[in-house]
Scaffold this motif. Structure first.
Motif, PDB file in Angstrom:
ATOM      1  N   GLY A   5       0.765  -1.203   0.004  1.00 20.54           N
ATOM      2  CA  GLY A   5      -0.029  -0.012  -0.035  1.00 20.54           C
ATOM      3  C   GLY A   5       0.854   1.320  -0.122  1.00 20.54           C
ATOM      4  N   GLU A   6       1.951   1.417  -0.318  1.00 19.23           N
ATOM      5  CA  GLU A   6       2.870   2.294  -0.046  1.00 19.23           C
ATOM      6  C   GLU A   6       3.373   2.668  -1.475  1.00 19.23           C
ATOM      7  N   ASP A   7       3.797   3.916  -1.755  1.00 18.82           N
ATOM      8  CA  ASP A   7       3.946   4.467  -3.217  1.00 18.82           C
ATOM      9  C   ASP A   7       5.479   4.144  -3.420  1.00 18.82           C
ATOM     10  N   ALA A   8       6.050   4.017  -4.542  1.00 18.99           N
ATOM     11  CA  ALA A   8       7.455   3.538  -5.087  1.00 18.99           C
ATOM     12  C   ALA A   8       8.559   4.387  -4.527  1.00 18.99           C
ATOM     13  N   ARG A  24      21.851  -1.956  -6.544  1.00 24.39           N
ATOM     14  CA  ARG A  24      21.743  -3.122  -5.610  1.00 24.39           C
ATOM     15  C   ARG A  24      21.289  -2.676  -4.326  1.00 24.39           C
ATOM     16  N   GLU A  25      21.628  -1.496  -3.782  1.00 23.39           N
ATOM     17  CA  GLU A  25      20.885  -0.908  -2.488  1.00 23.39           C
ATOM     18  C   GLU A  25      19.026  -0.791  -2.871  1.00 23.39           C
ATOM     19  N   ALA A  26      18.718  -0.196  -3.950  1.00 25.54           N
ATOM     20  CA  ALA A  26      17.527  -0.057  -4.371  1.00 25.54           C
ATOM     21  C   ALA A  26      16.746  -1.208  -4.285  1.00 25.54           C
ATOM     22  N   VAL A  27      17.264  -2.175  -5.052  1.00 29.84           N
ATOM     23  CA  VAL A  27      16.842  -3.566  -5.088  1.00 29.84           C
ATOM     24  C   VAL A  27      16.531  -4.369  -3.611  1.00 29.84           C
ATOM     25  N   ALA A  28      17.819  -4.073  -2.933  1.00 34.50           N
ATOM     26  CA  ALA A  28      17.700  -4.888  -1.558  1.00 34.50           C
ATOM     27  C   ALA A  28      16.433  -4.097  -0.454  1.00 34.50           C
ATOM     28  N   VAL A  29      16.347  -2.945  -0.719  1.00 29.97           N
ATOM     29  CA  VAL A  29      15.437  -2.029   0.109  1.00 29.97           C
ATOM     30  C   VAL A  29      14.006  -2.618  -0.449  1.00 29.97           C
ATOM     31  N   SER A  30      13.742  -2.651  -1.750  1.00 26.64           N
ATOM     32  CA  SER A  30      12.595  -2.988  -2.477  1.00 26.64           C
ATOM     33  C   SER A  30      12.030  -4.201  -2.121  1.00 26.64           C
ATOM     34  N   LEU A  31      13.109  -5.178  -2.189  1.00 26.76           N
ATOM     35  CA  LEU A  31      12.742  -6.571  -1.924  1.00 26.76           C
ATOM     36  C   LEU A  31      12.236  -6.712  -0.286  1.00 26.76           C
ATOM     37  N   CYS A  32      12.973  -5.865   0.460  1.00 24.82           N
ATOM     38  CA  CYS A  32      12.766  -6.082   2.122  1.00 24.82           C
ATOM     39  C   CYS A  32      11.350  -5.595   2.293  1.00 24.82           C
ATOM     40  N   ARG A  35       8.142  -2.647  -1.670  1.00 22.19           N
ATOM     41  CA  ARG A  35       7.853  -1.448  -2.597  1.00 22.19           C
ATOM     42  C   ARG A  35       8.657  -1.336  -3.755  1.00 22.19           C
ATOM     43  N   PRO A  36       7.657  -1.181  -4.784  1.00 24.26           N
ATOM     44  CA  PRO A  36       8.600  -0.956  -6.027  1.00 24.26           C
ATOM     45  C   PRO A  36       9.376   0.255  -6.067  1.00 24.26           C
ATOM     46  N   PHE A  37      10.503   0.361  -6.919  1.00 25.79           N
ATOM     47  CA  PHE A  37      11.517   1.535  -6.892  1.00 25.79           C
ATOM     48  C   PHE A  37      11.607   2.057  -8.344  1.00 25.79           C
ATOM     49  N   ARG A  38      11.685   3.361  -8.442  1.00 23.45           N
ATOM     50  CA  ARG A  38      12.097   3.940  -9.707  1.00 23.45           C
ATOM     51  C   ARG A  38      13.583   4.792  -9.605  1.00 23.45           C
ATOM     52  N   LEU A  39      14.380   4.172 -10.872  1.00 27.89           N
ATOM     53  CA  LEU A  39      15.697   4.690 -10.392  1.00 27.89           C
ATOM     54  C   LEU A  39      16.089   5.175 -11.823  1.00 27.89           C
ATOM     55  N   SER A  40      16.335   6.680 -11.971  1.00 27.08           N
ATOM     56  CA  SER A  40      16.268   7.307 -13.124  1.00 27.08           C
ATOM     57  C   SER A  40      17.907   7.885 -13.103  1.00 27.08           C
ATOM     58  N   ALA A  41      18.405   8.274 -14.349  1.00 20.66           N
ATOM     59  CA  ALA A  41      19.600   8.748 -14.470  1.00 20.66           C
ATOM     60  C   ALA A  41      20.836   7.910 -14.060  1.00 20.66           C
ATOM     61  N   VAL A  42      20.603   6.633 -14.357  1.00 16.92           N
ATOM     62  CA  VAL A  42      21.709   5.537 -13.908  1.00 16.92           C
ATOM     63  C   VAL A  42      22.916   6.103 -14.540  1.00 16.92           C
ATOM     64  N   ARG A  43      24.109   6.200 -13.861  1.00 15.37           N
ATOM     65  CA  ARG A  43      25.228   6.230 -14.480  1.00 15.37           C
ATOM     66  C   ARG A  43      25.394   7.643 -15.439  1.00 15.37           C
ATOM     67  N   ALA A  44      24.438   8.617 -15.269  1.00 16.45           N
ATOM     68  CA  ALA A  44      24.413   9.542 -16.116  1.00 16.45           C
ATOM     69  C   ALA A  44      25.807  10.398 -16.341  1.00 16.45           C
ATOM     70  N   ASP A  45      26.488  10.361 -15.483  1.00 15.40           N
ATOM     71  CA  ASP A  45      27.953  11.050 -15.940  1.00 15.40           C
ATOM     72  C   ASP A  45      28.892  10.161 -16.115  1.00 15.40           C
ATOM     73  N   LYS A  46      28.677   8.878 -16.551  1.00 17.61           N
ATOM     74  CA  LYS A  46      29.494   7.794 -17.090  1.00 17.61           C
ATOM     75  C   LYS A  46      29.677   7.817 -18.658  1.00 17.61           C
ATOM     76  N   ASP A  47      30.515   7.370 -19.139  1.00 23.49           N
ATOM     77  CA  ASP A  47      30.874   6.905 -20.702  1.00 23.49           C
ATOM     78  C   ASP A  47      30.990   5.653 -20.893  1.00 23.49           C
ATOM     79  N   PRO A  48      29.857   4.946 -21.352  1.00 22.29           N
ATOM     80  CA  PRO A  48      28.414   5.260 -21.679  1.00 22.29           C
ATOM     81  C   PRO A  48      27.673   5.231 -20.463  1.00 22.29           C
ATOM     82  N   ALA A  49      26.445   6.072 -20.606  1.00 25.41           N
ATOM     83  CA  ALA A  49      25.554   6.136 -19.516  1.00 25.41           C
ATOM     84  C   ALA A  49      24.615   4.940 -19.471  1.00 25.41           C
TER      85      ALA A  49
END
Length: 72
Positions: A5-8, A24-32, A35-49
């Motif tokens: 019943g909680e938001d992402a 990894r931390e988002a997945v662990a918290v989500s599974l425990c 609650r679903p999670f939404r992760l954006s801009a993953v490795r945005a400052d890396k090449d390739p992002a």
């Protein structure tokens, strides 16, 4: 809404450690918390992002072994 019943959990990865550790931390918290999670801009400052092949392999492994009720 998640099964509990909680938001992402919303995370933005463009600042600081925005790669595999945050994922990894988002997945662990989500599974425990079931609650679903939404992760954006993953490795945005890396090449390739974005997710690398080993990040996707990690997600696939979690998908296969995670609680059945959590899958969509």
């Amino acid at each position: 809404m998640s099964p509990s019943g909680e938001d992402a959990i919303v995370l933005e990865g463009k600042d600081g450690d925005a790669g595999g550790k945050l994922l990894r931390e988002a997945v662990a918290v989500s599974l425990c918390t079931l609650r679903p999670f939404r992760l954006s801009a993953v490795r945005a400052d890396k090449d390739p992002a974005g997710l690398r092949p080993h990040h996707l392999a990690f997600l696939r492994a979690q998908w296969k072994t995670g609680p059945e009720r959590y899958r969509v």
